[in-house]
Design an enzyme around this catalytic site. Structure first.
Site, PDB file in Angstrom:
ATOM      1  N   SER A 111      22.210   8.501   3.906  1.00  0.00           N
ATOM      2  CA  SER A 111      21.489   7.489   3.125  1.00  0.00           C
ATOM      3  C   SER A 111      22.390   6.896   2.054  1.00  0.00           C
ATOM      4  O   SER A 111      23.034   7.629   1.300  1.00  0.00           O
ATOM      5  CB  SER A 111      20.267   8.125   2.446  1.00  0.00           C
ATOM      6  OG  SER A 111      19.433   8.699   3.415  1.00  0.00           O
TER       7      SER A 111
ATOM      8  N   CYS B  65      12.605  11.985   7.261  1.00  0.00           N
ATOM      9  CA  CYS B  65      12.808  11.462   8.617  1.00  0.00           C
ATOM     10  C   CYS B  65      14.230  11.756   9.074  1.00  0.00           C
ATOM     11  O   CYS B  65      14.511  11.820  10.265  1.00  0.00           O
ATOM     12  CB  CYS B  65      12.561   9.969   8.637  1.00  0.00           C
ATOM     13  SG  CYS B  65      13.495   9.105   7.368  1.00  0.00           S
TER      14      CYS B  65
ATOM     15  N   LYS C 246       0.848  -1.192   0.000  1.00  0.00           N
ATOM     16  CA  LYS C 246       0.000   0.000   0.000  1.00  0.00           C
ATOM     17  C   LYS C 246       0.883   1.243   0.000  1.00  0.00           C
ATOM     18  O   LYS C 246       1.459   1.617   1.020  1.00  0.00           O
ATOM     19  CB  LYS C 246      -0.907   0.045   1.235  1.00  0.00           C
ATOM     20  CG  LYS C 246      -2.010   1.081   1.058  1.00  0.00           C
ATOM     21  CD  LYS C 246      -2.556   1.636   2.367  1.00  0.00           C
ATOM     22  CE  LYS C 246      -1.700   2.701   2.947  1.00  0.00           C
ATOM     23  NZ  LYS C 246      -1.558   3.909   2.104  1.00  0.00           N
ATOM     24  N   PRO C 247       1.005   1.909  -1.146  1.00  0.00           N
ATOM     25  CA  PRO C 247       1.765   3.158  -1.182  1.00  0.00           C
ATOM     26  C   PRO C 247       0.947   4.280  -0.550  1.00  0.00           C
ATOM     27  O   PRO C 247      -0.257   4.123  -0.327  1.00  0.00           O
ATOM     28  CB  PRO C 247       1.975   3.420  -2.675  1.00  0.00           C
ATOM     29  CG  PRO C 247       1.033   2.543  -3.405  1.00  0.00           C
ATOM     30  CD  PRO C 247       0.441   1.545  -2.465  1.00  0.00           C
TER      31      PRO C 247
HETATM   32  P1  NAP Z   1       2.053   8.133   8.117  1.00  0.00           P
HETATM   33  O1  NAP Z   1       0.866   8.980   8.281  1.00  0.00           O
HETATM   34  O2  NAP Z   1       2.454   7.230   9.211  1.00  0.00           O
HETATM   35  O3  NAP Z   1       1.812   7.315   6.779  1.00  0.00           O
HETATM   36  C1  NAP Z   1       2.692   6.330   6.318  1.00  0.00           C
HETATM   37  C2  NAP Z   1       1.893   5.242   5.621  1.00  0.00           C
HETATM   38  O4  NAP Z   1       1.039   4.595   6.565  1.00  0.00           O
HETATM   39  C3  NAP Z   1       0.992   5.770   4.523  1.00  0.00           C
HETATM   40  O5  NAP Z   1       0.944   4.824   3.493  1.00  0.00           O
HETATM   41  C4  NAP Z   1      -0.332   5.874   5.233  1.00  0.00           C
HETATM   42  O6  NAP Z   1      -1.461   5.865   4.402  1.00  0.00           O
HETATM   43  C5  NAP Z   1      -0.296   4.631   6.091  1.00  0.00           C
HETATM   44  N1  NAP Z   1      -1.222   4.658   7.206  1.00  0.00           N
HETATM   45  C6  NAP Z   1      -1.747   5.734   7.858  1.00  0.00           C
HETATM   46  N2  NAP Z   1      -2.582   5.324   8.829  1.00  0.00           N
HETATM   47  C7  NAP Z   1      -2.600   3.981   8.797  1.00  0.00           C
HETATM   48  C8  NAP Z   1      -3.286   2.978   9.543  1.00  0.00           C
HETATM   49  N3  NAP Z   1      -4.118   3.271  10.539  1.00  0.00           N
HETATM   50  N4  NAP Z   1      -3.081   1.682   9.243  1.00  0.00           N
HETATM   51  C9  NAP Z   1      -2.240   1.352   8.241  1.00  0.00           C
HETATM   52  N5  NAP Z   1      -1.564   2.239   7.503  1.00  0.00           N
HETATM   53  C10 NAP Z   1      -1.735   3.541   7.771  1.00  0.00           C
HETATM   54  O7  NAP Z   1       3.339   8.972   7.794  1.00  0.00           O
HETATM   55  P2  NAP Z   1       3.437  10.153   6.752  1.00  0.00           P
HETATM   56  O8  NAP Z   1       2.911  11.371   7.401  1.00  0.00           O
HETATM   57  O9  NAP Z   1       2.873   9.762   5.461  1.00  0.00           O
HETATM   58  O10 NAP Z   1       5.026  10.205   6.536  1.00  0.00           O
HETATM   59  C11 NAP Z   1       5.889  10.919   7.335  1.00  0.00           C
HETATM   60  C12 NAP Z   1       6.469  10.050   8.436  1.00  0.00           C
HETATM   61  O11 NAP Z   1       7.256   9.012   7.911  1.00  0.00           O
HETATM   62  C13 NAP Z   1       7.407  10.851   9.313  1.00  0.00           C
HETATM   63  O12 NAP Z   1       7.209  10.538  10.655  1.00  0.00           O
HETATM   64  C14 NAP Z   1       8.783  10.412   8.847  1.00  0.00           C
HETATM   65  O13 NAP Z   1       9.782  10.601   9.782  1.00  0.00           O
HETATM   66  C15 NAP Z   1       8.533   8.986   8.531  1.00  0.00           C
HETATM   67  N6  NAP Z   1       9.552   8.470   7.631  1.00  0.00           N
HETATM   68  C16 NAP Z   1      10.460   7.596   8.130  1.00  0.00           C
HETATM   69  C17 NAP Z   1      11.455   7.103   7.328  1.00  0.00           C
HETATM   70  C18 NAP Z   1      12.462   6.144   7.875  1.00  0.00           C
HETATM   71  O14 NAP Z   1      13.089   5.469   7.095  1.00  0.00           O
HETATM   72  N7  NAP Z   1      12.652   6.049   9.179  1.00  0.00           N
HETATM   73  C19 NAP Z   1      11.528   7.472   5.987  1.00  0.00           C
HETATM   74  C20 NAP Z   1      10.585   8.371   5.490  1.00  0.00           C
HETATM   75  C21 NAP Z   1       9.586   8.849   6.342  1.00  0.00           C
HETATM   76  P3  NAP Z   1      -2.017   7.261   3.819  1.00  0.00           P
HETATM   77  O15 NAP Z   1      -1.081   7.621   2.761  1.00  0.00           O
HETATM   78  O16 NAP Z   1      -3.365   6.956   3.298  1.00  0.00           O
HETATM   79  O17 NAP Z   1      -2.036   8.250   4.950  1.00  0.00           O
END
Ligand code: NAP
Ligand code: MG
Length: 505
Positions: A465, A308, A198-199
């Site tokens: 990275s 992140c 799921k992207p």
């Molecule tokens: P997010 O809200 O956690 O979303 C990430 C993914 O999870 C999306 O595909 C999202 O779907 C999905 N998702 C949301 N709620 C969910 C649920 N209840 N059940 C299952 N899946 C669910 O994060 P974001 O705001 O998109 O991305 C930013 C975050 O990612 C930041 O905290 C960043 O630090 C972190 N990040 C970490 C890394 C790493 O390698 N450590 C790399 C990049 C980003 P939707 O798209 O529909 O919301």
């Protein structure tokens, strides 16, 4: 700071936007299950928006529980045959996919910029970075090792082999629309795992274009199944509770990661979590300031700060804090903010209105607590979700942006006095993804490596990275590693075989 008006229609920009339209029109927009694209079972669709303009650029199938169930059943059914595929075959699929991604580097970058906002040059960079995971794991696929040894008493043969963990649930965020996918899909293919993927709903088109490339590279039907949705729980929860998936690999926020770990507990699924960060960026008095400013530009502004790994808290020794702030501000205020598809743009829009208002609120809070705005500091009016590069000096460590991911181009500078003080400040967070240290003192660099609680530390660099390195965090930043020699292990189970050994005569 110059803002390129949206009405700027220079010749190259017009060519670029009509090219974007053509490329986007060619991307499939359904759910992808068992090698076939189709509409969502519910018939629902949802929109994809360009954050530089606020305009809808595509509509995609809005998947739900029924699509999810079909996808995981196919992945489970395909696992046995796919897991038996010769490693060389899996390796060559990845190698071909690497070549195809690089051949289409510009096209993928245009699609990525259109749905996510990062400047075209940065998007090209991400495409190359993303492709490297396919190349790296094509090389790993044929090097899956094991171990054979004899017990201490000589009576048992101990033979250790590796097997694909089984069907995997992959969930990725919007900030690196291609690389976050290839960093999971690459090792899963190499290890012989099938997938449901799921992207992020904000940036699905780049992933859909990648599916087509993997198909062309020869990935068999049913190995990779993709469902995008406006209601993530309605798709991912059925996968987690199905009992058919054996592993979850997630990149995103810590809050969602924790929810998935709770769901993973039911069937004791293997879990890899790349979660949020709160990176300290530390400049000691003995640092090469040119290097530190250069490092800060990368660690802060890569991806408009929506990473992140973004430097979230810049601790600068008080003796150089003023000069550092001025030099960083000179560099940052020279950058051009605008539509990432327009030539000369350095800083694109934030991904959505919510992201913009979050950055505005964090800056307002810091200023209320006494921070001085050296440059930037207010959203760019007009269409799109633009926030300019911003330097805040003399930030109070009690400010909200010290304990939250800013996810925007805002550099808060906090002066410090001693090494012990800055180590305590740096570690005063539940997160532990990455840190950056600038110093010419080699002993201090190694001391920091032991003292700063992070999975990755950059010394005199603002970028860690690398597909050949183990990416990942400690504390609330995650579990497991992606890339490097460890990346494939996350997708392999260990099987130990015991056999008696004849010790007679
Ligand atoms: P997010 O809200 O956690 O979303 C990430 C993914 O999870 C999306 O595909 C999202 O779907 C999905 N998702 C949301 N709620 C969910 C649920 N209840 N059940 C299952 N899946 C669910 O994060 P974001 O705001 O998109 O991305 C930013 C975050 O990612 C930041 O905290 C960043 O630090 C972190 N990040 C970490 C890394 C790493 O390698 N450590 C790399 C990049 C980003 P939707 O798209 O529909 O919301
Ligand atoms: Mg989200």
């Amino acid at each position: 700071m110059t803002h390129t008006a949206m009405s700027d229609t220079s010749k190259t920009d017009t060519i670029m936007s009509s090219r974007a339209e053509q490329l986007i029109a060619a991307v499939p927009t359904g759910v992808f299950i068992d090698g076939k694209w189709s509409g969502a079972a519910s018939g629902k669709r949802c929109d994809v928006v360009n954050p530089a303009t606020g305009e809808t650029i595509a509509s995609i199938a809005d998947g739900g529980p029924e699509d999810a169930r079909r996808a995981i059943e196919v992945a489970a059914r395909t696992q046995a045959s796919w897991g038996r595929t010769p490693p060389r075959v899996r390796s060559e699929i990845l190698r071909r996919a690497y070549e195809l991604v690089m051949q289409r580097q510009d096209d993928l970058a245009v699609i990525m910029t259109s749905e996510m906002g990062k400047p075209f040059a940065e998007a090209r960079g991400e495409v190359a970075y993303a492709a490297e995971f396919f190349r790296w794991f094509s090389e790993e696929a044929v090097r899956i090792g094991g171990d054979a040894t004899v017990s201490g008493d000589g009576k048992t043969r101990i033979i250790v082999t590796k097997a694909p963990v089984g069907p995997c649930v992959l969930v990725t965020p919007w900030n690196f629309p291609l690389a976050m996918g290839t960093r999971k899909i690459g090792p899963a293919i190499a290890a012989g795992c099938t997938m449901v993927f799921k992207p992020a709903n904000l940036t699905p088109l780049t992933s859909f274009a990648l599916v087509e490339i993997l198909r062309e590279a020869g990935l068999p039907d049913g190995v990779l199944n993709v469902v995008c949705t406006s209601d993530p729980g309605s798709v991912v929860e059925p996968w987690m509770s199905s009992g058919l998936a054996r592993k979850v690999s997630f990149t995103g926020s810590t809050a969602v990661g924790v929810t998935l770990l709770e769901q993973a507990a039911e069937h004791v699924m293997r879990s890899s979590m790349e979660l949020g960060g709160n990176a300290p960026f530390i400049v000691f008095a003995d640092a090469d300031l040119d290097l530190a400013v250069e490092g800060a530009m990368v660690a802060k502004l890569r991806n408009m700060g929506e990473a992140c790994t973004a430097a979230n808290r810049m601790f600068v020794h008080h003796s150089v804090a003023g000069e550092f702030a001025n030099r960083l501000s000179d560099r940052m205020s020279a950058l051009r903010v605008g539509d990432g598809l327009q030539e000369g743009t350095d800083i694109g829009p934030l991904v959505e209105p919510k992201a913009l208002s979050k950055v505005e609120a964090l800056v307002a809070d810091a200023v209320r607590r006494g921070a001085r705005v050296v440059c930037g500091g207010a959203a760019v009016p007009g269409a799109g979700y633009f926030y300019p590069p911003t330097v805040l000096a003399d930030v109070d460590p009690a400010s909200d942006l010290m304990s939250q991911e800013i996810f925007g181009p805002v550099a808060p500078i906090i002066p410090f006095e001693s090494e012990a003080e800055v180590v305590a400040l740096a570690n005063d967070t539940p997160w532990g993804l990455v840190g950056y240290v600038f110093t010419k003192d080699v002993d201090r660099a190694f001391r920091m490596n032991e003292a700063i609680e992070v999975g990755m530390l950059g010394v005199n660099t603002g970028l860690v990275s690398n597909p050949a390195a183990p990416f990942g965090g400690i504390k609330s930043s995650g579990l497991g590693r992606e890339g490097g020699r460890l990346g494939i292990e996350e997708f392999l189970d260990v099987r130990y075989l015991a056999m008696p050994r004849d010790v007679g005569a």
